[in-house]
Design an enzyme around this catalytic site. Structure first.
Site: not given
Ligand code: AMP
Length: 125
Positions: A39-40, A97, A106, A110, A112
């Site tokens: 993750d950024i 999410n 987004v 995805h 996490h």
């Protein structure tokens, strides 16, 4: 802007662009079914995102439309990434999410993967 979990897939979303190699990512793992990358904006010492290679907006979309092979491949990839990172013994948390109340940002599914410290209560109160 939070994702509406019922929206159509937008192939210009940032994770679609990462999958096409148009935007760089710090790749952790990939196979036929999934891509994992850091993750950024990490929220824990280890914060990895695992995404399916197919075009799915959310967990809802994926669980409804993905093939058995895509689902099995994706779930196995998440487990593989955690094992390879040595996270099984210390423990880790998965989060997907989905839609507006969750603050999904987004619109490509995805998961996490958080780890690296005691992660505290499941939800902020
Ligand atoms: P969510 O709120 O569940 O949709 O989470 C989206 C996550 O994507 C956030 O944790 C962001 O920090 C992360 N993110 C956004 N853009 C990128 C990117 N280019 N590379 C890696 N992670 C990103």
């Amino acid at each position: 802007m939070a994702v509406d979990a019922t929206q159509a897939y937008d192939d210009q979303n940032i994770f679609a662009r990462i999958l096409r190699g148009e935007i760089p990512s710090r790749t952790v793992y990939q196979d036929d079914w999934a891509l994992a990358f850091h993750d950024i904006n990490p929220q824990a010492p280890t914060h990895i995102l695992v995404i399916p290679k197919g075009a799915y907006v959310s967990w809802d979309d994926f669980s409804a439309r993905a093939t058995e092979a895509e689902i099995a491949g994706f779930v196995r990839a998440v487990g593989h990434v955690a094992r390879e990172a040595g996270l099984v013994a210390p423990g880790y948390r998965l989060l997907a999410n989905t839609g507006t109340d969750s603050h999904q940002e987004v619109p490509h599914l995805h998961v996490h993967l958080f780890a690296g410290r005691p992660l505290g209560p499941m939800l902020a109160r």
